[in-house]
Design a protein around this motif. Structure first.
Motif, PDB file in Angstrom:
ATOM      1  N   LEU A 283     -49.651  18.379  -8.063  1.00 28.24           N
ATOM      2  CA  LEU A 283     -50.644  18.624  -9.112  1.00 28.24           C
ATOM      3  C   LEU A 283     -52.039  18.138  -8.713  1.00 28.24           C
ATOM      4  O   LEU A 283     -53.029  18.877  -8.804  1.00 28.24           O
ATOM      5  N   PHE A 284     -52.104  16.910  -8.253  1.00 29.12           N
ATOM      6  CA  PHE A 284     -53.405  16.296  -7.953  1.00 29.12           C
ATOM      7  C   PHE A 284     -54.046  16.955  -6.735  1.00 29.12           C
ATOM      8  O   PHE A 284     -55.252  17.134  -6.672  1.00 29.12           O
TER       9      PHE A 284
ATOM     10  N   LEU B 270     -58.942  22.987  -6.172  1.00 25.69           N
ATOM     11  CA  LEU B 270     -59.740  23.822  -7.083  1.00 25.69           C
ATOM     12  C   LEU B 270     -61.161  23.262  -7.209  1.00 25.69           C
ATOM     13  O   LEU B 270     -62.137  24.020  -7.189  1.00 25.69           O
ATOM     14  N   ALA B 271     -61.257  21.935  -7.320  1.00 25.38           N
ATOM     15  CA  ALA B 271     -62.579  21.310  -7.465  1.00 25.38           C
ATOM     16  C   ALA B 271     -63.456  21.634  -6.247  1.00 25.38           C
ATOM     17  O   ALA B 271     -64.629  21.981  -6.401  1.00 25.38           O
TER      18      ALA B 271
ATOM     19  N   LEU C 251     -60.966  33.466  -7.448  1.00 25.27           N
ATOM     20  CA  LEU C 251     -60.825  32.009  -7.281  1.00 25.27           C
ATOM     21  C   LEU C 251     -59.396  31.584  -7.639  1.00 25.27           C
ATOM     22  O   LEU C 251     -58.719  30.895  -6.870  1.00 25.27           O
ATOM     23  N   ALA C 252     -58.925  32.045  -8.826  1.00 24.74           N
ATOM     24  CA  ALA C 252     -57.565  31.697  -9.257  1.00 24.74           C
ATOM     25  C   ALA C 252     -56.543  32.301  -8.286  1.00 24.74           C
ATOM     26  O   ALA C 252     -55.538  31.659  -7.945  1.00 24.74           O
ATOM     27  N   GLY C 253     -56.784  33.531  -7.840  1.00 30.43           N
ATOM     28  CA  GLY C 253     -55.877  34.192  -6.902  1.00 30.43           C
ATOM     29  C   GLY C 253     -55.766  33.423  -5.601  1.00 30.43           C
ATOM     30  O   GLY C 253     -54.670  33.211  -5.080  1.00 30.43           O
ATOM     31  N   ASN C 254     -56.910  32.947  -5.094  1.00 31.30           N
ATOM     32  CA  ASN C 254     -56.903  32.155  -3.857  1.00 31.30           C
ATOM     33  C   ASN C 254     -56.133  30.854  -4.033  1.00 31.30           C
ATOM     34  O   ASN C 254     -55.413  30.435  -3.136  1.00 31.30           O
TER      35      ASN C 254
ATOM     36  N   VAL D 120     -53.384  23.898 -13.178  1.00 32.20           N
ATOM     37  CA  VAL D 120     -54.745  23.616 -12.745  1.00 32.20           C
ATOM     38  C   VAL D 120     -55.663  24.816 -13.050  1.00 32.20           C
ATOM     39  O   VAL D 120     -56.766  24.656 -13.568  1.00 32.20           O
ATOM     40  N   ALA D 121     -55.161  26.051 -12.750  1.00 31.82           N
ATOM     41  CA  ALA D 121     -55.991  27.257 -12.930  1.00 31.82           C
ATOM     42  C   ALA D 121     -56.329  27.503 -14.397  1.00 31.82           C
ATOM     43  O   ALA D 121     -57.366  28.100 -14.705  1.00 31.82           O
TER      44      ALA D 121
END
Lengths: 265, 214
Positions: free
Chosen positions: A158-159, A165-166, A198-201, B53-54
């Protein structure tokens, strides 16, 4: 996702910390459900008292609760504002077009009281039990292996994924994303497309990482009939203190349910 | 769109756990029927974390922004793993950021997870019903329907639960208006979620098609 970057467990030497995780989980869950049954306003101070007593006993800092209460408060806040003004016939006060109604106010106090007490119990559970102990306790109470393994693995990554993502979002901003002004109530197609990519990547990177993780796990014997990592750890036997606390908390839960039944009649 | 602790009665919370238990049992049964169920666990776990997260990505709709739910997309990509994934994701949200609640975990998981399973089945019908459309329009249309359906049904369940459980001294007319207004209010959100899902699925179809095989 900044909030996901720290664990909820706070190390202390309190009796609640030493309470057997399995008994703690069952007792606090029963007490939470007992709190959810409360419909009588007179029981709210008792409920808050029990939750506050347990919180004091857990020796968790007040700042821990304050930080976490602020986030889910938004939905509750809308009820706090709307119910006393819209629900009920008994008018307590009127200021221009604003009317304060008794029934709405009572319903709000009840909802907020329950919310605060249940959430406090939730944070006592999470603040005094390390995540792995909690999962082990759930596993020993019959949580299926697939769910236990998935929870453990998801938590492990998770982290890392949040950090990924950040970084990706920062890279987008540095390339000028989000600097263009948009018209009111208009969704920019290009912005949507960029966020979807972005989400797809993020999904593709996680998927590729999962492949590497799976290979590593297979090499270590995962999936060859071996028991889950969680299942192998022995659960420590609860001591007298654990049974004592369990007894007190269950008695409080039963007491509340009985009181609710009597008051309702 | 989470229901926090303290709103619902103990009976509704217990019923939520019962429905979630049943849906989890059904999903795990379907997963265990596969030749090697453990092979899918790392993929499902990492994607669960990635979805969690998304879903923190906001789409700017000036003057505010829209928070994504992504339960339809989860169904489309993860299939029967979507329900356990949502259950775990919501557990983390309650655990890490206190969003949702532990007593309402069952209700919230059923509210998000059952529409995700429906979205999965909707996306799968592209192989049968969608034969009239050509690729990539077929994938795009069914991904849109999956995404919009996922959010749309979850929103309807949310509204029904809130309206049935909020103290109802409101008169029937006002209640009907509120339901109608809130339902209409969720239509643009379902469309945004559907379009986002379609865009993302079309991107995955080009870049990593094996992710859509589940």
């Amino acid at each position: 996702m900044g909030a996901t970057s720290h664990d909820t467990y706070i190390h202390r030497e309190s009796v609640v910390h030493r309470w057997s995780p399995r008994l703690k989980l069952v007792s606090l869950a029963v007490l939470m459900f007992a709190f959810a049954t409360v419909r009588q306003l007179t029981l709210v101070p008792w409920m808050l008292g029990v939750a506050a007593g347990l919180y004091l006993l857990s020796e968790l800092p007040l700042s821990f609760l304050r930080q976490r209460l602020s986030y889910p408060g938004l939905f509750i806040l809308s009820l706090v504002v709307l119910l006393p003004l819209t629900v009920g016939d008994t008018v307590l006060g009127q200021w221009g077009w604003l009317t304060l109604r008794q029934e709405g106010l009572m319903a709000t106090l009840l909802i907020v009281g329950r919310f605060l007490s249940i959430l406090t119990l939730g944070f006592i559970l999470l603040g005094t039990t390390p995540f792995l102990s909690l999962l082990r306790a759930m596993r020993s109470l019959g949580l299926p292996t697939i769910l236990a393994d998935m929870t453990l693995l998801s938590y492990r990554y998770l982290f890392e994924i949040a950090a990924m993502l950040a970084t990706m979002q920062q890279a987008m901003r540095l390339r000028g994303f989000g600097h263009k002004r948009q018209g009111w109530l208009r969704v920019n197609r290009q912005t949507m497309q960029q966020l979807a990519m972005l989400a797809g990547n993020l999904l593709i990177r996680s998927y590729e990482q999962s492949d590497r993780v799976y290979r590593a796990m297979r090499l270590r014997g995962y999936g060859y009939g071996a028991k889950s990592v969680e299942g192998q750890s022995a659960v420590t036997q609860p001591c007298i203190l654990s049974w004592g606390l369990t007894g007190i908390v269950l008695a409080a839960a039963i007491g509340l349910v009985i009181a609710e039944g009597i008051l309702r009649q | 769109m989470h229901i926090p602790d303290g709103i619902l009665s103990a009976q509704v919370c217990a019923a939520g756990y019962a429905v979630t238990g049943l849906a989890t049992w059904y999903s795990l049964r379907q997963i265990n029927r596969r030749p090697d169920p453990t092979a899918e666990i790392p993929k499902a776990s990492l994607l669960t974390a990635a979805f969690f997260v998304a879903s923190s990505i906001y789409i700017p709709v000036p003057p505010a922004s829209v928070h994504l739910i992504l339960n339809g997309l989860l169904g489309v990509v993860l299939g029967y793993f979507a329900f356990p994934a949502i259950l775990i994701g919501l557990f983390f949200q309650a655990l890490v950021i206190g969003h949702g609640g532990l007593t309402t975990l069952g209700v919230n998981a059923a509210m998000m997870g059952i529409p995700a399973l429906l979205a999965y089945h909707m996306f799968q019908t592209r192989h049968t019903v969608g034969q009239l459309l050509k690729e990539p329009a077929r994938t795009g249309v069914f991904a849109f329907l999956g995404g919009a359906l996922g959010l749309g049904i979850a929103a309807l369940i949310f509204l029904a639960l809130i309206i049935l459980n909020i103290p109802a001294q409101l008169d029937a007319g006002a209640e009907q208006t509120a339901v109608l207004a809130l339902s209409i209010g969720h239509v643009p959100l379902a469309i945004i979620e559907g379009v986002f899902t379609a865009m993302l699925v079309l991107f995955l179809r080009r870049a990593k098609p094996e992710l859509l095989e589940g």
